[in-house]
Design an enzyme around this catalytic site. Structure first.
Site, PDB file in Angstrom:
ATOM      1  CE  LYS A 215       8.828  21.301  -4.692  1.00 24.12           C
ATOM      2  NZ  LYS A 215       9.515  20.061  -5.034  1.00 24.12           N
ATOM      3  CB  CYS A 269       5.147  17.176  -6.648  1.00 21.91           C
ATOM      4  SG  CYS A 269       5.651  16.850  -4.956  1.00 21.91           S
TER       5      CYS A 269
HETATM    6  N1  LIG Z   1       6.362  13.813  -0.802  1.00 22.93           N
HETATM    7  C1  LIG Z   1       7.114  14.387  -1.727  1.00 22.93           C
HETATM    8  O1  LIG Z   1       7.642  13.718  -2.601  1.00 22.93           O
HETATM    9  C2  LIG Z   1       7.380  15.889  -1.672  1.00 22.93           C
HETATM   10  C3  LIG Z   1       8.443  16.397  -2.423  1.00 22.93           C
HETATM   11  C4  LIG Z   1       8.721  17.751  -2.353  1.00 22.93           C
HETATM   12  C5  LIG Z   1       7.916  18.585  -1.584  1.00 22.93           C
HETATM   13  N2  LIG Z   1       6.852  18.070  -0.870  1.00 22.93           N
HETATM   14  C6  LIG Z   1       6.061  18.998  -0.065  1.00 22.93           C
HETATM   15  O2  LIG Z   1       6.366  18.802   1.311  1.00 22.93           O
HETATM   16  C7  LIG Z   1       5.205  19.056   2.113  1.00 22.93           C
HETATM   17  C8  LIG Z   1       4.895  17.833   2.955  1.00 22.93           C
HETATM   18  O3  LIG Z   1       4.618  16.762   2.085  1.00 22.93           O
HETATM   19  P1  LIG Z   1       4.608  15.256   2.561  1.00 22.93           P
HETATM   20  O4  LIG Z   1       4.612  14.422   1.335  1.00 22.93           O
HETATM   21  O5  LIG Z   1       5.668  15.038   3.608  1.00 22.93           O
HETATM   22  O6  LIG Z   1       3.173  15.202   3.267  1.00 22.93           O
HETATM   23  P2  LIG Z   1       2.602  14.054   4.213  1.00 22.93           P
HETATM   24  O7  LIG Z   1       1.147  14.134   4.125  1.00 22.93           O
HETATM   25  O8  LIG Z   1       3.322  12.761   3.931  1.00 22.93           O
HETATM   26  O9  LIG Z   1       3.087  14.505   5.683  1.00 22.93           O
HETATM   27  C9  LIG Z   1       2.647  15.650   6.325  1.00 22.93           C
HETATM   28  C10 LIG Z   1       2.563  15.339   7.819  1.00 22.93           C
HETATM   29  O10 LIG Z   1       2.210  16.542   8.484  1.00 22.93           O
HETATM   30  C11 LIG Z   1       1.362  16.207   9.582  1.00 22.93           C
HETATM   31  N3  LIG Z   1       0.666  17.417   9.999  1.00 22.93           N
HETATM   32  C12 LIG Z   1      -0.385  18.072   9.409  1.00 22.93           C
HETATM   33  N4  LIG Z   1      -0.686  19.176  10.109  1.00 22.93           N
HETATM   34  C13 LIG Z   1       0.181  19.248  11.158  1.00 22.93           C
HETATM   35  C14 LIG Z   1       0.375  20.155  12.233  1.00 22.93           C
HETATM   36  N5  LIG Z   1      -0.380  21.241  12.363  1.00 22.93           N
HETATM   37  N6  LIG Z   1       1.350  19.883  13.131  1.00 22.93           N
HETATM   38  C15 LIG Z   1       2.122  18.776  13.009  1.00 22.93           C
HETATM   39  N7  LIG Z   1       1.989  17.878  12.025  1.00 22.93           N
HETATM   40  C16 LIG Z   1       1.033  18.116  11.096  1.00 22.93           C
HETATM   41  C17 LIG Z   1       0.464  15.128   8.995  1.00 22.93           C
HETATM   42  O11 LIG Z   1      -0.157  14.377  10.010  1.00 22.93           O
HETATM   43  C18 LIG Z   1       1.482  14.321   8.166  1.00 22.93           C
HETATM   44  O12 LIG Z   1       2.063  13.261   8.912  1.00 22.93           O
HETATM   45  C19 LIG Z   1       4.093  19.417   1.124  1.00 22.93           C
HETATM   46  O13 LIG Z   1       4.052  20.808   0.985  1.00 22.93           O
HETATM   47  C20 LIG Z   1       4.571  18.791  -0.166  1.00 22.93           C
HETATM   48  O14 LIG Z   1       4.031  19.427  -1.300  1.00 22.93           O
HETATM   49  C21 LIG Z   1       6.592  16.740  -0.897  1.00 22.93           C
END
Ligand SMILES: NC(=O)c1ccc[n+]([C@@H]2O[C@H](COP(=O)([O-])OP(=O)(O)OC[C@H]3O[C@@H](n4cnc5c(N)ncnc54)[C@H](O)[C@@H]3O)[C@@H](O)[C@H]2O)c1
Length: 418
Positions: A215, A269
């Site tokens: 990743k 990212c």
């Molecule tokens: N958004 C993208 O395009 C993308 C693509 C690939 C990978 N990622 C990775 O995926 C992961 C999540 O990214 P995202 O964009 O979904 O983030 P985001 O901020 O949209 O969502 C994360 C969610 O997790 C919740 N959260 C935080 N702590 C928590 C806990 N202890 N228990 C339950 N819920 C909790 C937050 O309230 C939030 O709603 C990250 O590591 C990111 O780097 C994101």
């Protein structure tokens, strides 16, 4: 677990990654318990709504909630598998902040039972799934984990990174190939089984550390290649050559495929994940480190170029704030940095045009800048700076920009000077 799969799955973290995953799993007939600490997200989902915009997602969430296949809660409950998709940001000093992953681990520990599968999806430094396994072992000494018990472990652990792109998340979630890295063979098998319930692409097995590195490698590769294009844009400026033409012509070579330069690299990212490698590589990633610096230096370069073009007292219209065309996503956006720096110099009147966002970033509070419509900006500005190639900007004609000095950081207006 029944026959070919799972019946009850919990998705911890219902953001851009977790909610589409939960909704797709629920629409495949699994019972999904979504967990989020954000009460607004929990209530919206339980009302059958997505708490952010993503094509096709609202209908999937609505359908899953109506069919009682998806419900959201603020604290984990018993399930057969836990998919963790919480944020993994970087700190000011560019080191990973794993606080959310640890908090998610602590919250599922009390409800874990023998036979459970825990999958980490958050983009993470190499070794994070092992860290999570060590944390769970400490919190649940009554259970065994793969680092000690190998194939006999009570709880299985896997790392499965996500590579979907905003705007096409639901489609890509199903169509993209998936890498599944397990801490044991049984972990890989169980996690692969879960993904195969909805993934049409290949589900490719490996170990946890390799999957974590895959990743990070994907995004570091993109970052380094964009840095090459950004550096090339500066070099071509120096030589008085059009970088867009150079790239177009060089790409006629059958084995050359140069990416497009821009005002920098944004999004949460590509601008973030390479630091997870650089931070831990103890000096073994100088190329990736330089690429990050090249890309981070581009906003200041654009600011200098525009200041050279503008006369004292000119109005500079900045077109676009998003990190990418036709979205409203401002995360890590270099366009925001450019506008902020231009306004901070206080030498020109700055107007901002961004049709896709309702509210300007809080970073702009107190800065000397105004918001304008495209029409107003074209009426008042002497200098136009294209920062984002949104369709409405790309479509502007030579007549609409007549008499103005413009700087095109995206190569979207090449046709105007043809
Ligand atoms: N958004 C993208 O395009 C993308 C693509 C690939 C990978 N990622 C990775 O995926 C992961 C999540 O990214 P995202 O964009 O979904 O983030 P985001 O901020 O949209 O969502 C994360 C969610 O997790 C919740 N959260 C935080 N702590 C928590 C806990 N202890 N228990 C339950 N819920 C909790 C937050 O309230 C939030 O709603 C990250 O590591 C990111 O780097 C994101």
């Amino acid at each position: 677990m029944s026959g070919d799969g799972f019946e009850v799955v919990s998705v911890v973290g219902l953001g851009y990654i977790g909610l589409p995953t939960a909704a797709v799993l629920a629409n495949r007939g699994l019972e999904v318990i979504g967990v989020d600490i954000n009460e607004r997200a929990v209530s919206a989902i339980n009302e059958g709504r997505a708490h952010f915009f993503e094509p096709e997602l609202e209908a999937l969430v609505h359908n899953a909630v109506r069919n009682k296949k998806l419900r959201a809660v603020n604290k984990p409950e018993a399930a057969q598998a836990y998919v963790i998709a919480v944020p993994t940001p970087i700190s000011e000093s560019k080191s990973p902040d794993l606080g959310y992953v640890k908090a998610a681990g602590a919250s599922i520990a009390p409800v874990l039972t023998s036979g459970n599968l825990v999958i980490l999806e958050s983009t993470s430094p190499v070794g994070t799934v092992e860290m999570l396994a060590a944390q769970l072992r400490e919190l649940r000494p009554d259970l065994t984990f793969p680092q000690d018990a190998g194939e006999d472990a009570d709880v299985l652990l896997a790392y499965c990174p996500e590579r979907i792109i905003p705007g096409r998340m639901v489609t890509e979630l199903i169509e993209n190939d998936r890498i599944v890295g397990g801490m044991s063979l049984k972990s890989v098998e169980a996690a692969s089984k879960l993904y195969k319930t909805f993934v049409r692409g290949a589900v490719v097995a490996t170990n946890g550390r390799t999957a974590e590195m895959v990743k990070l490698t994907e995004n570091a590769f993109r970052d380094v290649n964009i840095a090459f294009a950004n550096e090339l844009s500066k070099v071509c400026d120096k030589f008085g050559v059009d970088v867009w033409e150079v790239i177009e012509l060089a790409n006629h070579h059958p084995r050359v495929n140069i990416l497009q330069p821009g005002p920098g690299v944004g999004g949460h990212c590509i601008a973030v994940d390479p630091w997870f490698i650089i931070d831990a590589a103890e000096g073994q990633a100088p190329l990736m480190h330089t690429a990050r610096n090249v890309n981070d230096s581009k906003p200041a370069y654009v600011v200098d170029k525009v200041r050279e073009l503008a006369k004292p007292g000119d109005t500079i219209a900045c077109f676009g704030l998003a990190y990418k065309a036709n979205t409203d996503d401002l995360r890590e956006s270099p366009a925001v940095t450019v506008v902020e720096r231009l306004a901070e110099t206080n030498e020109h009147k700055i107007v901002v045009v961004e049709p896709n966002v309702e509210t300007l970033p809080s970073r702009f509070a107190g800065l000397n800048l105004a918001r304008a419509t495209l029409k107003e900006a074209l009426e008042t500005a002497q200098v136009v700076l294209l920062l984002v190639d949104h369709d409405e900007f790309k479509e502007l004609s030579a007549e609409q920009l007549a008499g103005k000095t413009y700087y095109d950081s995206r190569g979207a207006w090449r046709h105007l000077s043809a």
